[in-house]
Design a protein around this motif. Structure first.
Motif, PDB file in Angstrom:
ATOM      1  N   ASP A  43       0.814  -1.222   0.000  1.00  0.00           N
ATOM      2  CA  ASP A  43       0.000   0.000   0.000  1.00  0.00           C
ATOM      3  C   ASP A  43       0.852   1.279   0.000  1.00  0.00           C
ATOM      4  O   ASP A  43       0.322   2.381   0.048  1.00  0.00           O
ATOM      5  CB  ASP A  43      -0.962   0.002   1.186  1.00  0.00           C
ATOM      6  CG  ASP A  43      -0.270   0.113   2.536  1.00  0.00           C
ATOM      7  OD1 ASP A  43       0.986   0.169   2.578  1.00  0.00           O
ATOM      8  OD2 ASP A  43      -0.979   0.156   3.559  1.00  0.00           O
ATOM      9  N   GLY A  44       2.194   1.114  -0.038  1.00  0.00           N
ATOM     10  CA  GLY A  44       3.083   2.265  -0.065  1.00  0.00           C
ATOM     11  C   GLY A  44       3.581   2.693   1.304  1.00  0.00           C
ATOM     12  O   GLY A  44       4.467   3.536   1.405  1.00  0.00           O
ATOM     13  N   SER A  45       3.026   2.136   2.363  1.00  0.00           N
ATOM     14  CA  SER A  45       3.491   2.475   3.703  1.00  0.00           C
ATOM     15  C   SER A  45       4.766   1.677   4.016  1.00  0.00           C
ATOM     16  O   SER A  45       5.152   0.787   3.265  1.00  0.00           O
ATOM     17  CB  SER A  45       2.405   2.160   4.735  1.00  0.00           C
ATOM     18  OG  SER A  45       2.183   0.760   4.795  1.00  0.00           O
ATOM     19  N   PHE A  46       5.405   2.018   5.136  1.00  0.00           N
ATOM     20  CA  PHE A  46       6.621   1.335   5.544  1.00  0.00           C
ATOM     21  C   PHE A  46       6.435   0.724   6.924  1.00  0.00           C
ATOM     22  O   PHE A  46       5.827   1.337   7.802  1.00  0.00           O
ATOM     23  CB  PHE A  46       7.804   2.310   5.574  1.00  0.00           C
ATOM     24  CG  PHE A  46       8.220   2.750   4.207  1.00  0.00           C
ATOM     25  CD1 PHE A  46       9.200   2.060   3.515  1.00  0.00           C
ATOM     26  CD2 PHE A  46       7.631   3.850   3.602  1.00  0.00           C
ATOM     27  CE1 PHE A  46       9.595   2.467   2.253  1.00  0.00           C
ATOM     28  CE2 PHE A  46       8.010   4.261   2.346  1.00  0.00           C
ATOM     29  CZ  PHE A  46       9.001   3.561   1.660  1.00  0.00           C
ATOM     30  N   THR A  47       6.983  -0.460   7.103  1.00  0.00           N
ATOM     31  CA  THR A  47       6.979  -1.126   8.393  1.00  0.00           C
ATOM     32  C   THR A  47       8.404  -1.116   8.934  1.00  0.00           C
ATOM     33  O   THR A  47       9.335  -1.524   8.238  1.00  0.00           O
ATOM     34  CB  THR A  47       6.496  -2.587   8.262  1.00  0.00           C
ATOM     35  OG1 THR A  47       5.168  -2.580   7.741  1.00  0.00           O
ATOM     36  CG2 THR A  47       6.535  -3.309   9.596  1.00  0.00           C
ATOM     37  N   GLU A  48       8.558  -0.620  10.155  1.00  0.00           N
ATOM     38  CA  GLU A  48       9.878  -0.583  10.767  1.00  0.00           C
ATOM     39  C   GLU A  48      10.276  -1.987  11.207  1.00  0.00           C
ATOM     40  O   GLU A  48       9.512  -2.692  11.872  1.00  0.00           O
ATOM     41  CB  GLU A  48       9.887   0.372  11.961  1.00  0.00           C
ATOM     42  CG  GLU A  48      11.256   0.565  12.553  1.00  0.00           C
ATOM     43  CD  GLU A  48      11.287   1.651  13.623  1.00  0.00           C
ATOM     44  OE1 GLU A  48      12.373   1.842  14.191  1.00  0.00           O
ATOM     45  OE2 GLU A  48      10.259   2.294  13.888  1.00  0.00           O
ATOM     46  N   LEU A  49      11.469  -2.395  10.842  1.00  0.00           N
ATOM     47  CA  LEU A  49      12.012  -3.699  11.222  1.00  0.00           C
ATOM     48  C   LEU A  49      13.026  -3.488  12.350  1.00  0.00           C
ATOM     49  O   LEU A  49      13.267  -2.362  12.772  1.00  0.00           O
ATOM     50  CB  LEU A  49      12.668  -4.362  10.012  1.00  0.00           C
ATOM     51  CG  LEU A  49      11.760  -4.521   8.781  1.00  0.00           C
ATOM     52  CD1 LEU A  49      12.549  -5.072   7.605  1.00  0.00           C
ATOM     53  CD2 LEU A  49      10.573  -5.421   9.105  1.00  0.00           C
ATOM     54  N   ASP A  50      13.621  -4.563  12.833  1.00  0.00           N
ATOM     55  CA  ASP A  50      14.604  -4.452  13.905  1.00  0.00           C
ATOM     56  C   ASP A  50      15.824  -3.662  13.452  1.00  0.00           C
ATOM     57  O   ASP A  50      16.298  -3.818  12.319  1.00  0.00           O
ATOM     58  CB  ASP A  50      15.065  -5.835  14.362  1.00  0.00           C
ATOM     59  CG  ASP A  50      13.980  -6.597  15.117  1.00  0.00           C
ATOM     60  OD1 ASP A  50      13.045  -5.943  15.637  1.00  0.00           O
ATOM     61  OD2 ASP A  50      14.071  -7.835  15.196  1.00  0.00           O
ATOM     62  N   THR A  51      16.337  -2.840  14.344  1.00  0.00           N
ATOM     63  CA  THR A  51      17.577  -2.123  14.104  1.00  0.00           C
ATOM     64  C   THR A  51      18.726  -3.103  14.287  1.00  0.00           C
ATOM     65  O   THR A  51      18.703  -3.932  15.190  1.00  0.00           O
ATOM     66  CB  THR A  51      17.717  -0.953  15.106  1.00  0.00           C
ATOM     67  OG1 THR A  51      16.624  -0.054  14.894  1.00  0.00           O
ATOM     68  CG2 THR A  51      19.028  -0.220  14.946  1.00  0.00           C
ATOM     69  N   THR A  52      19.723  -3.025  13.406  1.00  0.00           N
ATOM     70  CA  THR A  52      20.913  -3.869  13.551  1.00  0.00           C
ATOM     71  C   THR A  52      22.065  -3.003  14.044  1.00  0.00           C
ATOM     72  O   THR A  52      22.090  -1.789  13.826  1.00  0.00           O
ATOM     73  CB  THR A  52      21.292  -4.559  12.225  1.00  0.00           C
ATOM     74  OG1 THR A  52      21.512  -3.562  11.221  1.00  0.00           O
ATOM     75  CG2 THR A  52      20.199  -5.513  11.778  1.00  0.00           C
ATOM     76  N   PHE A  53      23.028  -3.639  14.715  1.00  0.00           N
ATOM     77  CA  PHE A  53      24.170  -2.926  15.281  1.00  0.00           C
ATOM     78  C   PHE A  53      25.460  -3.526  14.740  1.00  0.00           C
ATOM     79  O   PHE A  53      25.569  -4.740  14.559  1.00  0.00           O
ATOM     80  CB  PHE A  53      24.118  -2.966  16.806  1.00  0.00           C
ATOM     81  CG  PHE A  53      22.953  -2.191  17.339  1.00  0.00           C
ATOM     82  CD1 PHE A  53      23.058  -0.829  17.603  1.00  0.00           C
ATOM     83  CD2 PHE A  53      21.728  -2.809  17.534  1.00  0.00           C
ATOM     84  CE1 PHE A  53      21.970  -0.106  18.058  1.00  0.00           C
ATOM     85  CE2 PHE A  53      20.635  -2.094  17.992  1.00  0.00           C
ATOM     86  CZ  PHE A  53      20.754  -0.743  18.256  1.00  0.00           C
ATOM     87  N   HIS A  54      26.436  -2.632  14.480  1.00  0.00           N
ATOM     88  CA  HIS A  54      27.674  -3.033  13.809  1.00  0.00           C
ATOM     89  C   HIS A  54      28.840  -2.244  14.388  1.00  0.00           C
ATOM     90  O   HIS A  54      28.649  -1.259  15.100  1.00  0.00           O
ATOM     91  CB  HIS A  54      27.559  -2.751  12.300  1.00  0.00           C
ATOM     92  CG  HIS A  54      26.302  -3.289  11.710  1.00  0.00           C
ATOM     93  ND1 HIS A  54      26.173  -4.579  11.272  1.00  0.00           N
ATOM     94  CD2 HIS A  54      25.094  -2.706  11.520  1.00  0.00           C
ATOM     95  CE1 HIS A  54      24.945  -4.767  10.815  1.00  0.00           C
ATOM     96  NE2 HIS A  54      24.267  -3.650  10.961  1.00  0.00           N
ATOM     97  N   ASP A  55      30.052  -2.662  14.030  1.00  0.00           N
ATOM     98  CA  ASP A  55      31.258  -1.944  14.422  1.00  0.00           C
ATOM     99  C   ASP A  55      31.705  -1.056  13.271  1.00  0.00           C
ATOM    100  O   ASP A  55      31.710  -1.486  12.116  1.00  0.00           O
ATOM    101  CB  ASP A  55      32.386  -2.930  14.752  1.00  0.00           C
ATOM    102  CG  ASP A  55      32.063  -3.795  15.965  1.00  0.00           C
ATOM    103  OD1 ASP A  55      31.460  -3.273  16.917  1.00  0.00           O
ATOM    104  OD2 ASP A  55      32.415  -4.983  15.953  1.00  0.00           O
ATOM    105  N   LEU A  56      32.084   0.176  13.591  1.00  0.00           N
ATOM    106  CA  LEU A  56      32.613   1.105  12.602  1.00  0.00           C
ATOM    107  C   LEU A  56      33.968   1.592  13.107  1.00  0.00           C
ATOM    108  O   LEU A  56      34.108   1.937  14.284  1.00  0.00           O
ATOM    109  CB  LEU A  56      31.675   2.293  12.406  1.00  0.00           C
ATOM    110  CG  LEU A  56      32.120   3.300  11.352  1.00  0.00           C
ATOM    111  CD1 LEU A  56      30.948   3.692  10.473  1.00  0.00           C
ATOM    112  CD2 LEU A  56      32.746   4.525  11.977  1.00  0.00           C
ATOM    113  N   VAL A  57      34.963   1.575  12.222  1.00  0.00           N
ATOM    114  CA  VAL A  57      36.293   2.066  12.558  1.00  0.00           C
ATOM    115  C   VAL A  57      36.773   3.022  11.474  1.00  0.00           C
ATOM    116  O   VAL A  57      36.290   2.985  10.336  1.00  0.00           O
ATOM    117  CB  VAL A  57      37.323   0.914  12.726  1.00  0.00           C
ATOM    118  CG1 VAL A  57      36.936   0.008  13.883  1.00  0.00           C
ATOM    119  CG2 VAL A  57      37.490   0.126  11.446  1.00  0.00           C
TER     120      VAL A  57
END
Length: 157
Positions: A43-57
């Protein structure tokens, strides 16, 4: 000449950024980062999914600048590459990955800020092609060459 591209990563700083140094004495920036995910519905709407976490250097000058400018909660856009690695935990080999940011900045779609151009690099103006400068000068002076130059297709067109 082909356009140079690299992987990009957008997200937010989820931990307090840390600055340390490698065995070679190079600055190393580290932060745990989050990435929100959404699914587009029929229908064009968005469903929020789980946030993922990562390492950034990041390393060297980029690390030092990132540590000065980023805080927990800041949204960012980074260019670089994903680096897979292995480490041992409790006698088990564990697979990990981190995003190595070669360039990083605040996400201007989610961040308000002011730009300080007082330290602008003048090298760009000095290396500018004479034809490009002449073309801009013609436009400024309303020179008839402007019509001929603008009608000619550019490279690759």
């Amino acid at each position: 000449m082909a356009i140079h591209t690299q992987e990009s990563f957008t997200g937010f700083i989820a931990s307090d950024p840390q600055l340390s140094h490698t065995g070679k004495g190079e600055a190393r920036f580290y932060a745990r980062v989050g990435q929100e995910h959404y699914r587009k519905e029929p229908d064009g709407s968005f469903t929020e999914l789980d946030t993922t976490f990562h390492d950034l250097v990041a390393y060297r000058a980029t690390a030092e600048r990132a540590h000065e400018r980023f805080a927990k909660g800041d949204s960012f856009v980074a260019e670089g590459y994903t680096h897979p690695y292995e480490y041992e935990r409790d006698g088990q080999t564990v697979q990990g990955e981190e995003f190595v940011a070669k360039k990083i900045g605040h996400d201007l779609a989610r961040t308000s800020y002011e730009v300080d151009r007082s330290q602008r690099n003048t090298r760009t103006a000095e290396q500018e092609a004479p034809a490009a400068a002449a073309s801009r000068e013609a436009v400024r002076n309303d020179d008839p060459r402007r019509i001929r130059e603008s009608a000619a297709p550019g490279p690759g067109l």
